[in-house]
Design a protein around this motif. Structure first.
Motif, PDB file in Angstrom:
ATOM      1  N   ILE A  54       7.700  67.216 -65.954  1.00  0.00           N
ATOM      2  CA  ILE A  54       7.889  68.657 -66.091  1.00  0.00           C
ATOM      3  C   ILE A  54       8.457  68.985 -67.470  1.00  0.00           C
ATOM      4  O   ILE A  54       8.039  69.940 -68.125  1.00  0.00           O
ATOM      5  CB  ILE A  54       8.806  69.217 -64.985  1.00  0.00           C
ATOM      6  CG1 ILE A  54       8.182  68.968 -63.611  1.00  0.00           C
ATOM      7  CG2 ILE A  54       9.047  70.696 -65.184  1.00  0.00           C
ATOM      8  CD1 ILE A  54       9.091  69.336 -62.468  1.00  0.00           C
ATOM      9  N   THR A  55       9.413  68.156 -67.889  1.00  0.00           N
ATOM     10  CA  THR A  55      10.017  68.402 -69.210  1.00  0.00           C
ATOM     11  C   THR A  55       9.001  68.161 -70.300  1.00  0.00           C
ATOM     12  O   THR A  55       8.862  68.952 -71.243  1.00  0.00           O
ATOM     13  CB  THR A  55      11.226  67.475 -69.416  1.00  0.00           C
ATOM     14  OG1 THR A  55      12.033  67.500 -68.250  1.00  0.00           O
ATOM     15  CG2 THR A  55      12.021  67.888 -70.631  1.00  0.00           C
ATOM     16  N   ARG A  56       8.256  67.036 -70.184  1.00  0.00           N
ATOM     17  CA  ARG A  56       7.263  66.672 -71.197  1.00  0.00           C
ATOM     18  C   ARG A  56       6.272  67.804 -71.424  1.00  0.00           C
ATOM     19  O   ARG A  56       5.875  68.110 -72.536  1.00  0.00           O
ATOM     20  CB  ARG A  56       6.553  65.401 -70.712  1.00  0.00           C
ATOM     21  CG  ARG A  56       5.252  65.047 -71.391  1.00  0.00           C
ATOM     22  CD  ARG A  56       5.470  64.396 -72.752  1.00  0.00           C
ATOM     23  NE  ARG A  56       4.209  64.056 -73.376  1.00  0.00           N
ATOM     24  CZ  ARG A  56       3.377  64.944 -73.908  1.00  0.00           C
ATOM     25  NH1 ARG A  56       3.691  66.221 -73.898  1.00  0.00           N
ATOM     26  NH2 ARG A  56       2.233  64.557 -74.437  1.00  0.00           N
ATOM     27  N   PHE A  57       5.832  68.452 -70.314  1.00  0.00           N
ATOM     28  CA  PHE A  57       4.844  69.514 -70.474  1.00  0.00           C
ATOM     29  C   PHE A  57       5.481  70.894 -70.560  1.00  0.00           C
ATOM     30  O   PHE A  57       4.788  71.899 -70.499  1.00  0.00           O
ATOM     31  CB  PHE A  57       3.825  69.463 -69.318  1.00  0.00           C
ATOM     32  CG  PHE A  57       2.929  68.276 -69.391  1.00  0.00           C
ATOM     33  CD1 PHE A  57       3.089  67.213 -68.520  1.00  0.00           C
ATOM     34  CD2 PHE A  57       1.928  68.201 -70.353  1.00  0.00           C
ATOM     35  CE1 PHE A  57       2.258  66.096 -68.601  1.00  0.00           C
ATOM     36  CE2 PHE A  57       1.100  67.103 -70.432  1.00  0.00           C
ATOM     37  CZ  PHE A  57       1.272  66.045 -69.554  1.00  0.00           C
ATOM     38  N   GLY A  58       6.798  70.926 -70.638  1.00  0.00           N
ATOM     39  CA  GLY A  58       7.493  72.195 -70.843  1.00  0.00           C
ATOM     40  C   GLY A  58       7.273  73.210 -69.744  1.00  0.00           C
ATOM     41  O   GLY A  58       7.072  74.399 -70.007  1.00  0.00           O
ATOM     42  N   ARG A  59       7.305  72.755 -68.496  1.00  0.00           N
ATOM     43  CA  ARG A  59       6.930  73.679 -67.427  1.00  0.00           C
ATOM     44  C   ARG A  59       8.100  74.119 -66.575  1.00  0.00           C
ATOM     45  O   ARG A  59       7.901  74.614 -65.476  1.00  0.00           O
ATOM     46  CB  ARG A  59       5.888  73.000 -66.519  1.00  0.00           C
ATOM     47  CG  ARG A  59       4.646  72.584 -67.268  1.00  0.00           C
ATOM     48  CD  ARG A  59       3.848  73.760 -67.735  1.00  0.00           C
ATOM     49  NE  ARG A  59       2.663  73.947 -66.924  1.00  0.00           N
ATOM     50  CZ  ARG A  59       1.863  74.993 -66.972  1.00  0.00           C
ATOM     51  NH1 ARG A  59       2.126  75.986 -67.795  1.00  0.00           N
ATOM     52  NH2 ARG A  59       0.814  75.071 -66.213  1.00  0.00           N
ATOM     53  N   ARG A  61      10.223  76.593 -66.969  1.00  0.00           N
ATOM     54  CA  ARG A  61      10.261  78.035 -66.770  1.00  0.00           C
ATOM     55  C   ARG A  61       9.179  78.467 -65.795  1.00  0.00           C
ATOM     56  O   ARG A  61       9.400  79.257 -64.881  1.00  0.00           O
ATOM     57  CB  ARG A  61      10.046  78.719 -68.125  1.00  0.00           C
ATOM     58  CG  ARG A  61      10.178  80.185 -67.955  1.00  0.00           C
ATOM     59  CD  ARG A  61       9.992  80.975 -69.231  1.00  0.00           C
ATOM     60  NE  ARG A  61      10.590  82.278 -69.011  1.00  0.00           N
ATOM     61  CZ  ARG A  61      11.849  82.558 -69.251  1.00  0.00           C
ATOM     62  NH1 ARG A  61      12.639  81.652 -69.775  1.00  0.00           N
ATOM     63  NH2 ARG A  61      12.331  83.757 -68.968  1.00  0.00           N
ATOM     64  N   TYR A  62       7.993  77.889 -65.988  1.00  0.00           N
ATOM     65  CA  TYR A  62       6.871  78.207 -65.105  1.00  0.00           C
ATOM     66  C   TYR A  62       7.211  77.843 -63.667  1.00  0.00           C
ATOM     67  O   TYR A  62       7.006  78.623 -62.741  1.00  0.00           O
ATOM     68  CB  TYR A  62       5.626  77.423 -65.568  1.00  0.00           C
ATOM     69  CG  TYR A  62       4.508  77.387 -64.564  1.00  0.00           C
ATOM     70  CD1 TYR A  62       4.303  76.257 -63.767  1.00  0.00           C
ATOM     71  CD2 TYR A  62       3.662  78.477 -64.383  1.00  0.00           C
ATOM     72  CE1 TYR A  62       3.290  76.230 -62.837  1.00  0.00           C
ATOM     73  CE2 TYR A  62       2.645  78.450 -63.453  1.00  0.00           C
ATOM     74  CZ  TYR A  62       2.466  77.324 -62.686  1.00  0.00           C
ATOM     75  OH  TYR A  62       1.459  77.291 -61.743  1.00  0.00           O
ATOM     76  N   LEU A  63       7.756  76.606 -63.504  1.00  0.00           N
ATOM     77  CA  LEU A  63       8.094  76.159 -62.155  1.00  0.00           C
ATOM     78  C   LEU A  63       9.092  77.110 -61.517  1.00  0.00           C
ATOM     79  O   LEU A  63       8.962  77.484 -60.360  1.00  0.00           O
ATOM     80  CB  LEU A  63       8.680  74.749 -62.220  1.00  0.00           C
ATOM     81  CG  LEU A  63       8.832  74.006 -60.908  1.00  0.00           C
ATOM     82  CD1 LEU A  63       7.484  73.722 -60.309  1.00  0.00           C
ATOM     83  CD2 LEU A  63       9.569  72.691 -61.143  1.00  0.00           C
ATOM     84  N   TRP A  64      10.102  77.503 -62.258  1.00  0.00           N
ATOM     85  CA  TRP A  64      11.148  78.371 -61.722  1.00  0.00           C
ATOM     86  C   TRP A  64      10.614  79.749 -61.368  1.00  0.00           C
ATOM     87  O   TRP A  64      10.834  80.240 -60.252  1.00  0.00           O
ATOM     88  CB  TRP A  64      12.300  78.471 -62.724  1.00  0.00           C
ATOM     89  CG  TRP A  64      13.433  79.322 -62.278  1.00  0.00           C
ATOM     90  CD1 TRP A  64      13.738  80.581 -62.723  1.00  0.00           C
ATOM     91  CD2 TRP A  64      14.432  79.005 -61.294  1.00  0.00           C
ATOM     92  NE1 TRP A  64      14.843  81.066 -62.071  1.00  0.00           N
ATOM     93  CE2 TRP A  64      15.290  80.122 -61.194  1.00  0.00           C
ATOM     94  CE3 TRP A  64      14.671  77.894 -60.488  1.00  0.00           C
ATOM     95  CZ2 TRP A  64      16.384  80.145 -60.323  1.00  0.00           C
ATOM     96  CZ3 TRP A  64      15.755  77.923 -59.626  1.00  0.00           C
ATOM     97  CH2 TRP A  64      16.597  79.033 -59.541  1.00  0.00           C
ATOM     98  N   THR A  65       9.921  80.379 -62.312  1.00  0.00           N
ATOM     99  CA  THR A  65       9.522  81.768 -62.064  1.00  0.00           C
ATOM    100  C   THR A  65       8.326  81.873 -61.127  1.00  0.00           C
ATOM    101  O   THR A  65       8.226  82.818 -60.352  1.00  0.00           O
ATOM    102  CB  THR A  65       9.161  82.502 -63.372  1.00  0.00           C
ATOM    103  OG1 THR A  65       8.204  81.707 -64.066  1.00  0.00           O
ATOM    104  CG2 THR A  65      10.367  82.723 -64.241  1.00  0.00           C
ATOM    105  N   GLU A  66       7.410  80.910 -61.213  1.00  0.00           N
ATOM    106  CA  GLU A  66       6.200  81.057 -60.414  1.00  0.00           C
ATOM    107  C   GLU A  66       6.277  80.404 -59.046  1.00  0.00           C
ATOM    108  O   GLU A  66       5.525  80.748 -58.154  1.00  0.00           O
ATOM    109  CB  GLU A  66       4.996  80.452 -61.165  1.00  0.00           C
ATOM    110  CG  GLU A  66       4.676  81.161 -62.458  1.00  0.00           C
ATOM    111  CD  GLU A  66       4.250  82.593 -62.222  1.00  0.00           C
ATOM    112  OE1 GLU A  66       3.487  82.857 -61.274  1.00  0.00           O
ATOM    113  OE2 GLU A  66       4.696  83.470 -62.978  1.00  0.00           O
ATOM    114  N   TRP A  67       7.146  79.426 -58.878  1.00  0.00           N
ATOM    115  CA  TRP A  67       7.166  78.698 -57.618  1.00  0.00           C
ATOM    116  C   TRP A  67       8.523  78.692 -56.924  1.00  0.00           C
ATOM    117  O   TRP A  67       8.628  79.116 -55.789  1.00  0.00           O
ATOM    118  CB  TRP A  67       6.692  77.247 -57.855  1.00  0.00           C
ATOM    119  CG  TRP A  67       5.241  77.199 -58.157  1.00  0.00           C
ATOM    120  CD1 TRP A  67       4.659  77.221 -59.394  1.00  0.00           C
ATOM    121  CD2 TRP A  67       4.176  77.184 -57.213  1.00  0.00           C
ATOM    122  NE1 TRP A  67       3.296  77.221 -59.270  1.00  0.00           N
ATOM    123  CE2 TRP A  67       2.972  77.191 -57.954  1.00  0.00           C
ATOM    124  CE3 TRP A  67       4.101  77.155 -55.823  1.00  0.00           C
ATOM    125  CZ2 TRP A  67       1.711  77.174 -57.332  1.00  0.00           C
ATOM    126  CZ3 TRP A  67       2.860  77.136 -55.205  1.00  0.00           C
ATOM    127  CH2 TRP A  67       1.686  77.138 -55.951  1.00  0.00           C
TER     128      TRP A  67
END
Lengths: 701, 206, 121
Positions: A54-59, A61-67
């Motif tokens: 998750i860190t490697r692909f910088g996700r 924020r996406y994980l938090w806000t979208e899921w």
């Protein structure tokens, strides 16, 4: 109390899985310690890799806000099912280990009794509370609101909290692989064996708090689903026009609401015994451990109907869809579901016929148990008659359904056998019983869940799953199950008790070998599922079904795009009959542009689920390890979060009509460009989710 | 594909947002929760009933229960149900902020009286050798009665939270829904107390 | 926003309907006062019976049980406004269904454990 003791409770280096084998390197300790350390290592590596990727692909924020903060029922449902698959993987490996131990268990085997005890305890606990319940809760979450023509469940934030608590419970069980040991008292946790006198360590505490977290989440889901179905059906959808999956969801919710309290009572009473010296179930001082069995099964019996009813609902959707017919006997299916739900509260004693009640008491519950088989029989006939003279397509869900109908009936018959107290005295707690309940759960529950997964996956993600790997998996599940569990019927009749680590009579060995073979086929089945998912993602452009109706099915969820828009329907439907979408397709009124678009209010995202997941998990961990400061802080944080949430006032957001119009028109225009695909071609790439119907074809010409 | 498919020959689809009666929904949800709570209490009551004789040579109801204290607790809780009812009437008939908060504060005070006497009773029981670790009977007692007390305590915290919300937002929709649900909770707890004083205290002393 | 601060079309509906006039208030107040009086009486009587040992134990238990049930119904009727026939049939059905489940669970528990107890001693 020393400072270390205050900070760490009873956590110490001894809690690590490799400690014993370093301190006393006997062969037994090395084998068991090796397996345990490998398992712990997998958990740690898995966690690190997940965080790392998750860190490697910088996700993040996406994980938090979208899921993680999403309160969208579809997202929450997907997360539930992801959890279910992860936990299924672990519990299957545990099963293979147990089968391996028993296949080579003549004279001892390779697992210690303690290790074996933990395996069957985690296997059962995980499969029921962290695989089956999340799987069915996830399916109901995704499908039911769309089936009743609404935008979300009644209490979206509570929905997220349910998920958070369930995940917290699952994480507690995963943590038990890394530090400390799990209970060896089975998934049912009977005292006195789970009291301090026999298991003073952390094992039963892990079990108690994991189960408590999960059951709290389930109870809230039950309330949520029931109120949603009662209050949010779209105009015109009377109860008798609801799809059958929604009917079973309703009855399941009622069972959840009423069955979880006895479990809470049983586990919390056991906790009071262990933590505060109470005497609910102790041997001495007036405790009554028979009451534990009574309380646990007051929960446990309705629980198995919670597990099976949603699967029955899936079959009621899948079988008509792939027979090309409307379901036979809708009213009888509804009545049978209600009868099962009600009767499930009257049979719990059959789980402890041998505890010492008089024959009259046993006989009463035995008769009630036999009667509860009747409505299920009605359902089987209804499904058979649905298929009769239909045009059957052997799709993956249909294969699961066929396997179900044949295998589940066998399991049901073994249940009727067990319902007779005199016979039960002979086979209680033998592998005959184990065969029976796996025969109900695997062909019944699991096949239903996997069929539902395959069936509704396109609606959730916009593309179909690969049929070929699906068929391979389904066939492996069917044959794997048969090889793994049919020998157990024989073993039980030959006197082999359940939860037994080793044996000394060689007559059992051939059966055990066959069972191990079955377990390996099941492992292959699960692997095929994983491959299926990977292949489907890789080939997703080929499998896209944007129009939204890949199976030419009849209920409302198929009337919207795939993946479904956040708000489900641009305009809430009004229905005038059962199978509303099928009726619309037949009348040529499907895929109409709405007269007017309006702003849509949807609930805002909320961090409550994630917060309570963390605080709940930390409180549970603290309770297990007697880290009281952690318990205090986590509980205070939970209470503070709940109170703070009560102060929130800004919890809705508006999706402007223009955006709804744009999305809807884009979808409708895309549908307009498509050529409809007939059912015969639904597994090919021509299937874009637009089903062929005479009337639709007429309009197109 | 012709344009005809997208003409609109009088299909009546509701163009406006279907209005869900939020109050009705929220209250139904809370009722359902209360029913599950009733089952929770019911199983604990049943456990008490089958363990009331399991004194293991230790003190029983007649040695441990103080009927006068129970009378005071019962009166306090019953009155608090009445005063909460008065608060609800204030809300319903819009008798104003001040009256509403006053009735709520009285309810809270009565609840604190209830809890105070109850905790005092528990301490007396410990002192008399009748703590939960003494026997099955005392365990069953301490499983049931403090469960109710914890519920009352939670209700008190909730009441304070609602009063603070009122100070901040006035009596808006959420506050009103909260007060309605707390009212249901409060009356429910009084009904559970009827069962407790009947089955546990009067049943034990009869 | 109306004066209560909610959405314009939203108003709470209480049992009996909302009113700004005195009549509705008086009716509700009477209901509550009656409820209080009845509840106090139904509480005082069993306490008195027990305190003064007015009957044998079995009769006392029966009396206590009856007074408790009646008082519960008083609470439902006067404080919660749940009674047949009711506008909101859902709530009544829910209460009755729950009562049935409760009876099965609690009653079943007592039956089973009493049976076990009698066979053990």
């Amino acid at each position: 109390m020393s400072l270390t003791h205050f900070i760490f409770g009873r956590l110490s280096l001894h809690s690590l899985p490799f400690w014993a084998m370093i301190q006393h390197p006997t062969v037994g300790n090395i084998v068991n310690g090796g397996i345990a350390t490998t398992a712990a290592g997998l958990v740690v590596i898995g966690a690190v890799m997940t965080v790392g990727l998750i860190t490697r692909f910088g996700r993040w924020r996406y994980l938090w806000t979208e899921w993680l903060t999403s309160v969208d029922h579809k997202r929450i449902g997907i997360m539930y099912i992801v959890l279910a698959f992860v936990m299924l993987a672990r519990a299957l490996i545990e099963a293979v280990l147990m089968r391996g131990q028993q296949a080579f268990g003549l004279g001892g085997g390779f697992l210690s009794p303690d290790h074996f005890g933990q395996l069957f305890s985690t296997h059962g606990t995980i499969m029921i509370f962290f695989m089956a319940m999340p799987f069915l809760t996830g399916l109901i979450n995704i499908v039911m609101p769309m089936q009743i023509g609404t935008r979300d469940v009644s209490f979206p934030v509570m929905n997220s909290i349910s998920l958070g608590l369930t995940v917290a419970g699952a994480m507690i069980v995963m943590v038990s692989l890394v530090v400390g040991q799990f209970s060896t008292g089975g998934w049912s946790g009977y005292p006195p064996y789970t009291e301090l006198a026999f298991q003073p360590g952390v094992g039963p505490d892990y079990w108690i708090w994991a189960v408590s977290l999960s059951s709290l989440g389930t109870m809230m889901s039950g309330i949520n689903f029931a109120v949603t179905i009662y209050r949010r059906r779209c105009p015109g959808m009377t109860l008798m026009r609801m799809p059958l999956f929604t009917w079973t969801a309703l009855c399941t919710s009622i069972l959840m609401i009423f069955a979880m309290p006895p479990l809470t009572v049983a586990t919390l009473m056991l906790a009071l015994d262990r933590y505060l010296g109470f005497h609910f179930f102790t041997d001495a001082a007036g405790g009554n451990m028979m009451n534990y069995a009574n309380l646990f099964w007051l929960f446990g019996h309705p629980e198995v109907y919670i597990l099976i009813l949603p699967a029955f609902g899936v079959y009621s959707e899948v079988i008509p869809a792939f027979s090309g017919k409307v379901v036979y006997g809708y009213v009888s299916l509804v009545l049978a579901t209600m009868a099962i739900a009600l009767a499930s509260f009257g049979v719990w004693l059959h789980h402890f016929f041998t505890m010492g009640q008089s024959a009259a008491v046993n006989a009463s519950f035995g008769v009630a148990t036999m009667m509860i088989g009747i409505p299920t029989g009605v359902k089987i006939y209804d499904w058979l008659l649905t298929m009769y003279r239909g045009r059957i397509r052997f799709t993956v869900p249909m294969i699961y359904s066929l396997g179900f109908m044949m295998l589940f009936v066998i399991g049901g018959l073994s249940g009727i056998i067990l319902a007779n107290p005199s016979i039960d005295y002979q086979v209680h707690n033998t592998l005959f019983l184990v065969a029976h309940f796996h025969n109900m759960l695997i062909p019944g529950l699991l096949f239903g869940m996997l069929a539902g997964y395959h069936f509704w996956f396109p609606k959730a993600f916009g593309f179909r799953l690969d049929e070929r790997w699906g068929r391979i998996s389904a066939l492996c599940w069917i044959f794997g199950f048969m090889f793994a569990f049919f020998p157990l019927y024989a073993l039980g009749l030959l006197g082999f008790p359940r939860r037994t680590v080793a044996y000394f009579d060689p007559i059992y060995v051939p059966y055990m070998m066959v069972a191990l073979f079955g377990a390996l086929i099941i492992l292959a089945a699960f692997t095929s599922l994983v491959i299926q998912l990977v292949v489907s993602v890789i080939r997703r452009e080929e499998y896209r079904v944007p129009a939204g109706d890949p199976w030419d099915a009849g209920s409302l969820e198929w009337s919207v795009a795939a993946p479904a828009p956040e708000y489900n329907f641009p305009v809430l439907p009004e229905v005038t009959a059962r199978h509303a979408f099928m009726v619309a397709k037949e009348n040529g009124t499907a895929y109409r542009r709405p007269e007017r678009f309006a702003d849509i209010e949807v609930p805002k995202s909320s961090p409550m689920g994630a917060i309570l997941c963390v605080t709940g998990g930390l409180a549970a961990f603290g309770l297990v390890w007697h880290i009281w400061w952690l318990v205090a802080i986590a509980m205070l944080a939970s209470i503070a979060a709940i109170i703070a949430h009560g102060f929130s006032r800004d919890y809705e957001r508006v999706i402007p009509a223009a955006e709804v119009r744009k999305d809807t028109m884009r979808w409708l225009n895309a549908v307009a460009e498509l050529r409809p695909a007939s059912r015969d071609h639904e597994a090919e790439s021509v299937n874009m989710g637009f089903a062929e119907h005479e009337r639709v074809r007429e309009l197109a010409e | 594909m012709s344009e005809n498919a997208y003409a609109n020959p009088g299909i009546r689809l509701r163009a406006t947002h279907h209005h869900v009666d939020r109050e009705d929904e929220v209250n139904l949800g809370f009722w359902v929760f209360l029913m599950s709570d009733a089952i929770l209490f019911g199983t604990v009551f049943a456990t008490y009933a089958i363990m009331v004789g399991a004194t293991a040579g230790g003190p029983g109801p007649k040695q441990l229960f103080d009927i006068k204290s129970v009378v005071i607790q019962t009166a306090a809780l019953l009155l608090s149900s009445f005063t909460y009812g008065m608060a609800s009437l204030s809300l319903k008939h819009r008798n104003g902020h001040g009256r509403l908060i006053a009735w709520l504060v009285v309810t809270l005070l009565l609840a604190l009286v209830f809890l105070g006497f109850e905790v005092h009773d528990f301490l007396a029981m410990f002192a008399a050798g009748g703590g939960p670790d003494r026997s099955g009977f005392t365990s069953a007692f301490f499983g049931l009665v403090p469960l109710h007390g914890l519920h009352v305590t939670t209700g008190c915290i909730w009441m304070v939270a609602l009063i603070v919300q009122m100070a901040r937002y006035g009596i808006d929709e959420d506050v009103m829904l909260g007060l309605q649900r707390l009212g249901l909770f409060w009356h429910f707890l009084d009904i559970v107390w009827i069962a407790i004083f009947s089955i546990v205290y009067l049943g034990g002393l009869a | 926003m109306n004066e209560l601060g909610g959405h314009p079309n939203w108003h709470p509906h209480f049992p009996g309907g909302i009113s700004g006039d005195g009549d509705g208030y008086r009716k509700d107040l009477h209901s509550h006062l009656w409820g209080l009086v009845l509840a106090l009486t139904l509480t005082a009587v069993p306490f008195a019976l027990v305190y003064w040992h007015a009957m044998t134990r079995s009769w006392l238990l029966l009396a206590i049980g009856i007074f408790a049930l009646v008082q519960a119904m008083v609470h439902f009727r006067f404080f919660l406004d749940i009674h047949p026939p009711h506008r909101n049939v859902d709530q009544l059905l829910l209460v009755l269904f729950s009562a049935q489940i409760l009876i099965m669970m609690a009653g079943g528990t007592v039956w089973i454990l009493a049976n076990l107890h009698s066979r053990m001693y």
